[in-house]
Design a protein around this motif. Structure first.
Motif, mmCIF file in Angstrom:
data_model
loop_
_atom_site.group_PDB
_atom_site.id
_atom_site.type_symbol
_atom_site.label_atom_id
_atom_site.label_comp_id
_atom_site.label_asym_id
_atom_site.label_seq_id
_atom_site.Cartn_x
_atom_site.Cartn_y
_atom_site.Cartn_z
ATOM 1 N N SER A 183 28.610 34.379 23.818
ATOM 2 C CA SER A 183 30.037 33.831 23.821
ATOM 3 C C SER A 183 30.508 32.959 22.486
ATOM 4 O O SER A 183 31.412 32.686 22.289
ATOM 5 N N THR A 184 29.470 32.054 22.182
ATOM 6 C CA THR A 184 29.424 31.208 21.031
ATOM 7 C C THR A 184 29.565 32.139 19.873
ATOM 8 O O THR A 184 30.071 31.443 18.989
ATOM 9 N N PHE B 48 31.834 34.278 19.014
ATOM 10 C CA PHE B 48 33.032 34.722 19.131
ATOM 11 C C PHE B 48 34.469 33.915 19.116
ATOM 12 O O PHE B 48 34.131 32.777 19.646
ATOM 13 N N LYS B 49 35.358 33.969 18.567
ATOM 14 C CA LYS B 49 36.561 33.116 18.485
ATOM 15 C C LYS B 49 37.605 33.643 19.496
ATOM 16 O O LYS B 49 38.219 32.804 19.929
ATOM 17 N N GLN B 50 37.431 34.856 19.787
ATOM 18 C CA GLN B 50 38.688 35.313 20.672
ATOM 19 C C GLN B 50 38.360 35.079 22.030
ATOM 20 O O GLN B 50 37.198 35.181 22.622
ATOM 21 N N GLN B 51 39.203 34.148 22.728
ATOM 22 C CA GLN B 51 39.213 33.680 23.970
ATOM 23 C C GLN B 51 38.892 34.822 25.016
ATOM 24 O O GLN B 51 38.222 34.429 26.105
ATOM 25 N N LYS C 134 35.239 35.565 24.961
ATOM 26 C CA LYS C 134 34.294 34.376 25.684
ATOM 27 C C LYS C 134 34.441 34.346 27.186
ATOM 28 O O LYS C 134 33.576 34.431 27.939
ATOM 29 N N ARG D 249 27.587 18.006 21.704
ATOM 30 C CA ARG D 249 28.031 19.345 22.397
ATOM 31 C C ARG D 249 27.114 19.928 23.297
ATOM 32 O O ARG D 249 27.257 20.368 24.560
ATOM 33 N N GLU E 19 27.311 33.434 13.366
ATOM 34 C CA GLU E 19 26.967 34.395 14.185
ATOM 35 C C GLU E 19 25.629 34.986 14.363
ATOM 36 O O GLU E 19 25.099 35.305 15.637
ATOM 37 N N SER F 9 23.810 32.944 16.550
ATOM 38 C CA SER F 9 23.906 33.032 18.158
ATOM 39 C C SER F 9 22.923 34.146 18.662
ATOM 40 O O SER F 9 22.380 33.818 19.547
#
Length: 515
Positions: A273-274, A276-279, A282, A323, A448, A451
């Motif tokens: 999920s990290t 991707f930028k699309q919510q 995620k 984080r 990417e 990840s």
């Protein structure tokens, strides 16, 4: 002169013959490939095949006709696996997830051989390509060296003077060393990021399907064929029926395999999920992880419950940032609440018991068994031979004391069957794999790709940890996924390097050409 005339005649005859052959090939290609047998010849051919199958079914029975149909379908699939290896690897992964579920549904046919057949076809395809290209640079890695050493050591086990059975070796070596040929195949085909993603998402998709079916078993109930399979072995039934509930196994060999799969696949979903930028992606991946976590609880596999927390600890060590500490703190608090909250829910009580191993009777039995077998391991550097414990030992050497020993742990089984020498070699292999994965993680620049690499690394870590209480790496689909992750950790750093070089070339084309 006469000799010259004879040669001309001979060449003319050969030319006519070759032209006839060429026309025949063109005609055959047109009818089969271009027209795809959608012509009178194709219709006649299919009618003859159907009539042949009908005659065979009438004379030989249903089993023979089914075998014939499988052969007709299987032959093109095997050829496709040889010549289109990327298709074959996806097929192998899919079969590793589904083959046992299909086996229970249709009875007890030898469908397990399908995995071996596809693996053999892929390896043949690899040999064909390597012999043509004469390039083994894709295998360059210290991991390759240790895998080759481990394979040769397992081959030498056939000559182990203390081996209780040579036939047990034949049946066991494919699980110990034979599956490792998948590593060489994956090192060849995982050569671009697009295919790495395809493999990873196929894995997550199949795991999600398995999770949903496991939850179906839990909330709706087992199907008739599943109850028959469970009741056919009373020892199995007693292991699965605990605290008034049946441990679920979905479409896999047992609840342990299912539980481990759900544990590491849920972690992989969160890690991906990290990338991707699309919510919405995620959210979808976190929802997938939650579904897999619920499915993991239905398996009643205590060892699986610990794995996400082990992955979390390793993740924090890999990323010493605010984080990562914040994520670990939130998940840690949630974990403490789940472990300590008073409850009468059977699945949650079993989950809590995983974090109190000293109060677990099975844990005490496992410790006593390991203490009992230690003198044998210390006095037998090559072990008792592959297949000397478990079902193969009971089948081929029932009078041997080792055949009655329950290894439980993957590491203990390796120590008993291959000796302390084999255990040392296998632990060295795992150490090199993990060190290579950690080193390559810090060398990757693309977020990417990093990840995906972290997802592979954490999966390897979890399977290694799971191999202490259970046999985690040798059972499908984890056996295939493990080598996807190992090969992926090696190939991703090369893919990242090529990507960086291409980006650099695109930014400074003139300076690169001049240099």
């Amino acid at each position: 002169m006469s000799e010259f005339t004879v040669n001309i005649k001979h060449d003319t005859h050969r030319g006519k013959k070759s032209s006839y052959t060429g026309r025949g090939k063109d005609w055959l290609l047109e009818k089969t490939m271009y027209e795809q047998l959608q012509n009178p010849i194709g219709y006649v051919l299919f009618i003859l095949i159907a009539a042949f199958i009908g005659v065979v079914a009438a004379k030989g029975g249903l089993a023979i006709s089914l075998a014939l149909v499988v052969a007709i379908v299987g032959a093109p699939v095997m050829l496709a696996s040889i010549f289109y290896m990327k298709f074959g690897v996806i097929l192998l992964l899919t079969l590793s997830f589904t083959i046992l579920g299909v086996k229970r549904m249709v009875g007890d046919p030898p469908v397990g051989i399908a995995l071996d057949a596809v693996t053999a076809a892929l390896f043949l395809g690899l040999l064909i390509r390597v012999s043509r290209e004469r390039d083994l640079s894709f295998l360059k890695s210290s991991v390759t060296v240790f895998i080759v050493i481990w394979i040769f050591f397992n081959i030498l086990q056939f000559f182990n003077p203390d081996a209780v059975s040579r036939m047990a070796w034949v049946y066991t070596v494919r699980g110990f060393a034979g599956i490792m040929v998948v590593y060489f195949i994956l090192m060849y085909v995982m050569n671009d990021m697009r295919y790495v993603k395809m493999l990873t998402w196929s894995w997550i998709g199949l795991a999600l399907f398995g999770a949903l079916y496991g939850l179906f078993q839990d909330y709706v109930g087992l199907r008739g064929f599943e109850w028959r399979w469970l009741a056919s072995d009373m020892e199995r039934f007693s292991r699965y029926d605990q605290w008034g509930q049946v441990r679920k196994w979905s479409m896999f060999s047992d609840p342990v395999v299912f539980g481990f799969l759900m544990a590491y696949s849920s972690v992989v979903s969160v890690v991906l999920s990290t990338a991707f930028k699309q919510q919405w992606i995620k959210i979808a991946l976190w929802a997938t992880a939650f579904i897999m976590f619920l499915a993991m609880l239905t398996t009643g596999t205590r060892a699986a419950y610990v794995l996400p927390f082990a992955a979390l600890g390793f993740y924090v060590l890999m990323n010493l940032t605010f984080r990562s500490f914040a994520i670990a703190a939130v998940i840690g608090v949630m974990g403490v609440v789940l472990i300590t909250i008073p409850t009468e829910n059977v699945q949650l009580v079993r989950f809590q018991s995983a974090f109190s191993p000293t109060e677990d009777a099975s844990y005490e039995v496992r410790v006593r068994n390991q203490q009992f077998i230690q003198p044998f391991i210390q006095s037998h550097p090559m072990g008792g031979g592959l297949g000397s414990t478990g079902i193969w030992g009971q089948r081929f050497a029932p009078d041997s004391p080792l055949s009655q020993f329950p290894p439980d742990s993957g590491f203990v089984r390796i120590a008993v069957e291959t000796g302390w020498v084999g255990l040392f070699l296998f632990m060295a292999l795992l150490f090199v794999i993990i060190v290579t994965g950690v080193r390559n993680y810090y060398r990757i620049r693309s977020p990417e790709i990093k990840s995906y690499h972290l997802a592979f690394l954490l999966t390897v870590i979890m399977l290694v940890v799971a191999s202490y209480p259970q046999e985690a790496i040798t059972s499908p689909p984890s056996s295939v996924i493990f080598y996807i992750c190992v090969a992926g950790m090696i190939k991703l750093v090369r893919i990242d390097k090529e990507k960086h070089q291409n980006e650099k070339l695109a930014e400074h084309p003139k300076s690169e050409v001049a240099s």
